[in-house]
Design an enzyme around this catalytic site. Sequence first.
Site, PDB file in Angstrom:
ATOM      1  N   TYR A  64      34.406  49.222  26.031  1.00  0.00           N
ATOM      2  CA  TYR A  64      35.407  48.727  26.975  1.00  0.00           C
ATOM      3  C   TYR A  64      35.904  49.880  27.826  1.00  0.00           C
ATOM      4  O   TYR A  64      36.217  50.956  27.304  1.00  0.00           O
ATOM      5  CB  TYR A  64      36.586  48.111  26.203  1.00  0.00           C
ATOM      6  CG  TYR A  64      37.668  47.540  27.094  1.00  0.00           C
ATOM      7  CD1 TYR A  64      37.429  46.404  27.873  1.00  0.00           C
ATOM      8  CD2 TYR A  64      38.938  48.119  27.156  1.00  0.00           C
ATOM      9  CE1 TYR A  64      38.420  45.873  28.683  1.00  0.00           C
ATOM     10  CE2 TYR A  64      39.941  47.591  27.959  1.00  0.00           C
ATOM     11  CZ  TYR A  64      39.677  46.463  28.724  1.00  0.00           C
ATOM     12  OH  TYR A  64      40.668  45.933  29.527  1.00  0.00           O
ATOM     13  N   ASP A 120      34.408  58.222  28.264  1.00  0.00           N
ATOM     14  CA  ASP A 120      35.670  57.485  28.321  1.00  0.00           C
ATOM     15  C   ASP A 120      36.412  57.777  27.013  1.00  0.00           C
ATOM     16  O   ASP A 120      36.160  57.155  25.988  1.00  0.00           O
ATOM     17  CB  ASP A 120      35.403  55.986  28.483  1.00  0.00           C
ATOM     18  CG  ASP A 120      36.699  55.172  28.423  1.00  0.00           C
ATOM     19  OD1 ASP A 120      37.779  55.778  28.227  1.00  0.00           O
ATOM     20  OD2 ASP A 120      36.626  53.934  28.568  1.00  0.00           O
ATOM     21  N   LYS A 179      46.231  56.109  26.963  1.00  0.00           N
ATOM     22  CA  LYS A 179      46.834  55.977  25.634  1.00  0.00           C
ATOM     23  C   LYS A 179      47.601  57.235  25.190  1.00  0.00           C
ATOM     24  O   LYS A 179      48.677  57.479  25.718  1.00  0.00           O
ATOM     25  CB  LYS A 179      45.773  55.519  24.632  1.00  0.00           C
ATOM     26  CG  LYS A 179      45.179  54.159  25.104  1.00  0.00           C
ATOM     27  CD  LYS A 179      44.393  53.396  24.087  1.00  0.00           C
ATOM     28  CE  LYS A 179      44.136  51.970  24.591  1.00  0.00           C
ATOM     29  NZ  LYS A 179      42.774  51.678  24.980  1.00  0.00           N
TER      30      LYS A 179
HETATM   31  C1  LIG Z   1      42.329  50.926  26.337  1.00  0.00           C
HETATM   32  C2  LIG Z   1      41.069  51.415  26.913  1.00  0.00           C
HETATM   33  C3  LIG Z   1      40.829  51.388  28.304  1.00  0.00           C
HETATM   34  C4  LIG Z   1      41.754  50.720  29.273  1.00  0.00           C
HETATM   35  O1  LIG Z   1      42.998  51.328  29.336  1.00  0.00           O
HETATM   36  P1  LIG Z   1      44.241  50.485  29.930  1.00  0.00           P
HETATM   37  O2  LIG Z   1      45.349  51.485  29.911  1.00  0.00           O
HETATM   38  O3  LIG Z   1      44.435  49.324  29.028  1.00  0.00           O
HETATM   39  O4  LIG Z   1      43.869  50.080  31.302  1.00  0.00           O
HETATM   40  C5  LIG Z   1      39.681  51.975  28.783  1.00  0.00           C
HETATM   41  N1  LIG Z   1      38.799  52.555  27.950  1.00  0.00           N
HETATM   42  C6  LIG Z   1      38.983  52.581  26.623  1.00  0.00           C
HETATM   43  C7  LIG Z   1      37.981  53.250  25.751  1.00  0.00           C
HETATM   44  C8  LIG Z   1      40.109  51.999  26.060  1.00  0.00           C
HETATM   45  O5  LIG Z   1      40.261  51.986  24.725  1.00  0.00           O
END
Ligand SMILES: *Cc1c(COP(=O)(O)O)cnc(C)c1O
Length: 429
Positions: free
Chosen positions: A144, A239, A267
């Site tokens: 994701y 990511d 995060k």
């Molecule tokens: C949570 C997450 C996102 C998206 O971040 P948001 O702040 O919810 O837009 C993207 N990549 C990874 C790996 C994530 O865990």
Amino acid sequence: MLYKRSSALFKEANQVIPGGVNSPVRAFKAVGGTPIFAKSAKGAFIYDEDGNRFIDYINSWGPMLLGHAYKPVVDAVVEKAKLGTSFGMPTEIETKIAELAVSMVPNIDQIRFVNSGTEACMSAVRLARGYTKKEKIIKFAGCYHGHSDAFLIQAGSGAVTFGSPNSPGVTQGTAKDTLLARYNDIEHVNSILEANKGEVACIILEPVAGNMGCIPPKQTFLQDLREACNQHGVLLVFDEVMTGFRLAKGGCQELYNVDADVVCFGKVIGGGLPVGAFAARAEIMNHLAPNGSVYQAGTLSGNPLAMAAGLAMLTAINDDDQLFKRLEEKTAYLHKGIKNVLDKHSITHTINRVGSMISVHFAEDEVVDFQSAAKGNNETFKAFFHGMLDEGIYIAPSAFETWFITDALTYEDLDKTIAAVDTVANQLT
Ligand SMILES: *Cc1c(COP(=O)(O)O)cnc(C)c1O
């Protein structure tokens, strides 16, 4: 436990907010039942509107590495707020947090702050495309990267190597440029690169996957990706929105000794405020506006409250040389405890863990990619989730989510959690 007030609040919310929530997973659709409305939180605990207390393993989906309402973060935000909450002008604190982040993470000279992980990944891909002058990207099924169009893609049908939209509103044209690979399968990646020679700008991945449960990279997977990228002139984008500042000070690059070209954060870097960031070597970052022509901007980017929270958080992480060791030990302890209990009750399961990320899959085989994660027994998970909730343990309301261990958890909390798993496992069999 009673959730009377949560139920009433959910009903009310549904009138004015689609599905009653501002992010879909909160609605409990995957597990059934009514979502719990949070009222406050402190350390390892969350308190709901009915006065129930839960040991929290979601931790706002990752940011609360040091526990809820962590005092240095709260104090920093309160003090900053008194000085004005946004200026739309550069501020000194943006440089301070940038300097700290750059000093902690390998291979990055510069970092640009945004407001979410979605924005970070979206911008990283634009930068990779602008830098390489190529248009296609490779992502992995089950990873994701936020909800921007280029990532809302599922495997295409038949022999096509490109994906198809997995949400209405995402165009075929966009889907055509996102190539979908199997996680932990370097041969698949290499075949996609061969079939799209000279057209791929970047490979983006979660270096430890956390959005299909926790899935570690196989032994040489990250190194193999690095070599494939070198060979094809493709940028490797890590990511690390979930893993950054959670698995090591320098994230997965440090943990696995692999160099990424672009790194995305979110995060933990915001300490619980809306922050994302992407970073790279100066040579790449120089392509961004205003120095270069790749456009990217944000009215509230680098917002002083967000930067104050992030700086307090990163400072605490940077100053504590035992933090990641403690987190690892706590998570290993929980892993062992849960495994013993589930074995005792003969409940089929697989537990994956890296550092402070852990997930329990009710699946027989090893969980190494989206396909194997999807084989988990969802009925068992649903019963497990609600059972744990009633025992005062709050885990993510979906079998495809990771549990996040915070440093605020004590061994007593972990023992309570393991005892709760025992109680619930007893009900399951
Ligand atoms: C949570 C997450 C996102 C998206 O971040 P948001 O702040 O919810 O837009 C993207 N990549 C990874 C790996 C994530 O865990």
